[in-house]
Write a protein that holds these residues in place. Structure first.
Motif, mmCIF file in Angstrom:
data_model
loop_
_atom_site.group_PDB
_atom_site.id
_atom_site.type_symbol
_atom_site.label_atom_id
_atom_site.label_comp_id
_atom_site.label_asym_id
_atom_site.label_seq_id
_atom_site.Cartn_x
_atom_site.Cartn_y
_atom_site.Cartn_z
ATOM 1 N N CYS A 79 0.837 -1.204 0.000
ATOM 2 C CA CYS A 79 0.000 0.000 0.000
ATOM 3 C C CYS A 79 0.868 1.249 0.000
ATOM 4 C CB CYS A 79 -0.897 0.026 1.245
ATOM 5 S SG CYS A 79 -2.017 -1.379 1.409
ATOM 6 N N THR A 80 0.222 2.382 -0.266
ATOM 7 C CA THR A 80 0.881 3.670 -0.134
ATOM 8 C C THR A 80 1.277 3.890 1.328
ATOM 9 O OG1 THR A 80 -1.332 4.619 0.028
ATOM 10 C CG2 THR A 80 -0.242 4.743 -2.109
ATOM 11 N N VAL A 100 4.254 -11.806 10.641
ATOM 12 C CA VAL A 100 5.337 -11.003 10.089
ATOM 13 C C VAL A 100 4.709 -9.987 9.137
ATOM 14 C CG1 VAL A 100 7.347 -11.011 8.563
ATOM 15 C CG2 VAL A 100 7.066 -12.826 10.284
ATOM 16 N N PHE A 101 5.048 -8.724 9.305
ATOM 17 C CA PHE A 101 4.566 -7.685 8.397
ATOM 18 C C PHE A 101 5.659 -7.379 7.373
ATOM 19 C CE2 PHE A 101 1.759 -6.805 12.042
ATOM 20 C CZ PHE A 101 0.535 -6.779 11.381
ATOM 21 N N ALA A 102 5.334 -7.595 6.112
ATOM 22 C CA ALA A 102 6.256 -7.278 5.020
ATOM 23 C C ALA A 102 5.643 -6.173 4.173
ATOM 24 C CB ALA A 102 6.513 -8.513 4.166
ATOM 25 N N THR A 103 6.486 -5.397 3.551
ATOM 26 C CA THR A 103 6.019 -4.305 2.705
ATOM 27 C C THR A 103 7.064 -4.052 1.630
ATOM 28 O OG1 THR A 103 5.096 -2.057 2.747
ATOM 29 C CG2 THR A 103 7.036 -2.459 4.102
ATOM 30 N N GLY A 104 6.874 -3.010 0.850
ATOM 31 C CA GLY A 104 7.843 -2.700 -0.186
ATOM 32 C C GLY A 104 7.323 -1.619 -1.099
ATOM 33 N N LEU A 105 8.073 -1.374 -2.157
ATOM 34 C CA LEU A 105 7.725 -0.359 -3.141
ATOM 35 C C LEU A 105 7.612 -1.025 -4.506
ATOM 36 C CD1 LEU A 105 10.141 2.371 -1.786
ATOM 37 C CD2 LEU A 105 7.646 2.422 -1.668
ATOM 38 N N PRO A 106 6.622 -0.616 -5.310
ATOM 39 C CA PRO A 106 6.301 -1.385 -6.517
ATOM 40 C C PRO A 106 7.094 -1.038 -7.757
ATOM 41 C CG PRO A 106 4.688 0.346 -6.215
ATOM 42 C CD PRO A 106 5.636 0.444 -5.051
ATOM 43 N N GLY A 107 8.078 -0.165 -7.637
ATOM 44 C CA GLY A 107 8.805 0.223 -8.839
ATOM 45 C C GLY A 107 10.133 0.853 -8.504
ATOM 46 N N ILE A 108 10.524 1.833 -9.295
ATOM 47 C CA ILE A 108 11.806 2.503 -9.122
ATOM 48 C C ILE A 108 11.785 3.350 -7.853
ATOM 49 C CG2 ILE A 108 13.330 4.244 -10.133
ATOM 50 C CD1 ILE A 108 12.328 3.226 -12.895
ATOM 51 N N SER A 109 12.796 3.170 -7.005
ATOM 52 C CA SER A 109 12.841 3.868 -5.717
ATOM 53 C C SER A 109 14.176 4.545 -5.506
ATOM 54 C CB SER A 109 12.566 2.878 -4.577
ATOM 55 O OG SER A 109 11.372 2.175 -4.795
ATOM 56 N N ASP A 124 8.443 -5.655 9.392
ATOM 57 C CA ASP A 124 9.610 -6.484 9.689
ATOM 58 C C ASP A 124 10.495 -6.708 8.471
ATOM 59 O OD1 ASP A 124 8.652 -7.270 12.475
ATOM 60 O OD2 ASP A 124 6.991 -7.975 11.234
ATOM 61 N N LEU A 125 9.946 -6.559 7.274
ATOM 62 C CA LEU A 125 10.720 -6.752 6.049
ATOM 63 C C LEU A 125 10.285 -5.705 5.033
ATOM 64 C CD1 LEU A 125 12.747 -8.429 4.366
ATOM 65 C CD2 LEU A 125 10.807 -9.823 3.617
ATOM 66 N N PHE A 126 11.267 -5.039 4.447
ATOM 67 C CA PHE A 126 11.033 -3.999 3.452
ATOM 68 C C PHE A 126 11.692 -4.466 2.156
ATOM 69 C CE2 PHE A 126 12.140 0.702 2.323
ATOM 70 C CZ PHE A 126 11.035 0.782 1.501
ATOM 71 N N VAL A 127 10.878 -4.728 1.118
ATOM 72 C CA VAL A 127 11.370 -5.317 -0.126
ATOM 73 C C VAL A 127 11.606 -4.221 -1.162
ATOM 74 C CG1 VAL A 127 10.898 -6.974 -1.969
ATOM 75 C CG2 VAL A 127 10.116 -7.455 0.370
ATOM 76 N N VAL A 128 12.830 -4.191 -1.701
ATOM 77 C CA VAL A 128 13.161 -3.286 -2.804
ATOM 78 C C VAL A 128 13.797 -4.107 -3.922
ATOM 79 C CG1 VAL A 128 13.333 -1.210 -1.396
ATOM 80 C CG2 VAL A 128 15.339 -2.681 -1.666
ATOM 81 N N HIS A 129 14.212 -3.430 -5.006
ATOM 82 C CA HIS A 129 14.403 -4.196 -6.233
ATOM 83 C C HIS A 129 15.725 -3.996 -6.958
ATOM 84 C CE1 HIS A 129 10.350 -5.526 -5.701
ATOM 85 N NE2 HIS A 129 9.952 -4.278 -5.563
ATOM 86 N N SER A 130 16.677 -3.374 -6.332
ATOM 87 C CA SER A 130 18.016 -3.325 -6.900
ATOM 88 C C SER A 130 19.010 -3.237 -5.753
ATOM 89 C CB SER A 130 18.189 -2.129 -7.841
ATOM 90 O OG SER A 130 18.319 -0.921 -7.115
#
Length: 393
Positions: A79-80, A100-109, A124-130
């Motif tokens: 979510c935002t 466990v609460f996981a989250t992240g950003l859906p694109g370029i950050s 608890d976990l923040f997912v990014v992509h590079s």
């Protein structure tokens, strides 16, 4: 491992659906949309989830009841930022056993921002992509504290092209796709320049179908508000040329694409993954405000003049390796998630706890608890009162 994913908008829904597909075998997954003013339309939902079952749209209370009933091991809060914070800190707080609460950003950050980390610091976990994003957010975490682990996942919709979709001679590539971005460019005149350049390309190349690929139709909501919608601008310009407009699946558009162009969109990465030559327009600046600084050194930055000439190009292999196209074996998010579920663990600490942020949380909670039609009516009434008081002063 049972995983419940919650999304609040079209881009986050697409990201969550794809990320669930990348979980280890044997995981049981559920996907829902939490009701907010930016919740996607049925058409947007269908396009975002692909072949998955259509997810229900739930109120905050219904989401809480579902979580209590299903007792997921993981809740992926896709979510935002303000909605992530209020769901984790209030709506879903106190679940037993605690997921466990996981989250992240859906694109370029890139560049990473403190605000993105603060809103998600209760997870608890923040997912990014590079690897660049991992390094930048890890530095912010070390400086500010709060939050949990930062995990790496290749953007889940960066799939290689389907076998046979296009042959080596480029058969079927009869389209140029312009991917819009709601936030940039901001000015009406800048957007009109883009449309007129696309129309000039269409006039010069009658063999190509020039398509403006929108995230949402004029009457649909999206993650970020779009002040000057391209379809409305084109109509107001008198439709001075041969352009077509489409929503729906970006992957389907790219299968037919001879070229791709954007000002700033994660879809540029999808084009690279599908071997579609592209341009990222630099006419309006290359900086954090334009959300395109990451493309410096990529070899794909270009101008509107180059667009009218159809001068698309391939991204630098070295840039690709450093940005979003790392080998799959470098991904560690699933392993981190499994380890967190196995425990023991200390729950993440949100940086937004405390009285200084209470008012912002109350506003965010209204977004997930009050029906959007009622909320919009309230916003309109508030604006009218402000205008009236300003007129009196």
């Amino acid at each position: 491992m049972r995983v419940l994913a919650v999304a609040d908008s079209d881009s986050y829904l697409k990201w969550a659906a794809c990320l669930l597909d990348d979980l280890p075998p044997g995981c049981v997954t559920d996907l829902v949309v939490v009701r907010t003013p930016i919740a996607p339309s049925p058409e947007q939902i269908a396009a975002a989830v692909g072949g998955r079952a259509t997810p229900p749209v739930l109120s905050a209370r219904a989401l809480r009841r579902m979580a209590e009933r299903e007792r997921p091991d993981v809740i992926l809060v896709a979510c935002t930022g303000p909605v992530v914070d209020v769901l984790v800190a209030e709506v879903l707080h106190g679940l037993r056993p605690r997921p466990v609460f996981a989250t992240g950003l859906p694109g370029i950050s890139v560049p990473a921002t403190e605000k993105a980390w603060e809103f998600r610091s209760g997870c608890d976990l923040f997912v990014v992509h590079s690897e660049r994003e991992v390094a930048e957010f890890s530095a912010i975490a070390a400086r500010l504290g709060g939050g949990g682990a930062v995990g790496l996942a290749r953007l889940p919709f960066l799939r290689p092209q389907r076998a046979g979709a296009r042959d080596a001679r480029g058969a079927g590539r009869d389209r140029v796709v312009f991917a819009t971005q709601a936030k940039v460019p901001k000015e009406r005149e800048q957007r009109e320049r883009v449309l007129l350049s696309l129309a000039e390309l269409a006039a010069r190349r009658p063999d190509l179908d020039v398509v403006v690929k929108m995230r949402a139709l004029e009457d649909e909501q999206q993650t970020h508000r779009e002040r000057h919608h391209y379809q409305r601008l084109w109509r107001e310009l008198g439709e001075p040329g041969r352009l077509s407009f489409a929503a729906g699946s970006m992957a389907e558009q790219l299968e037919q694409a001879a070229g791709f162009v954007t000002v700033s969109s994660t879809a540029a990465l999808e084009a690279i993954a599908q071997d579609v030559p592209l341009l990222v327009l630099s006419d309006f600046g290359v900086n954090a405000e334009m959300i395109n600084v990451v493309f410096e050194g990529s070899g794909v930055l270009g101008t509107l003049d180059e667009l009218t000439q159809g001068d698309f190009r391939a991204a630098s292999p070295a840039w690709c390796a450093a940005n979003y196209f790392h080998p799959r074996e470098r991904d560690d998010w699933a392993g981190l998630l499994t380890g967190l579920v196995a425990g023991p663990r200390t729950p993440a600490r949100s940086l937004l706890d405390g009285p200084a942020h209470a008012a912002a949380r109350r506003r965010a909670r209204l977004r997930v608890e009050v029906p959007p039609t009622v909320l919009r009516a309230g916003y309109r009434a508030k604006r009218r009162v402000r205008r009236y008081l300003k007129a009196l002063s």
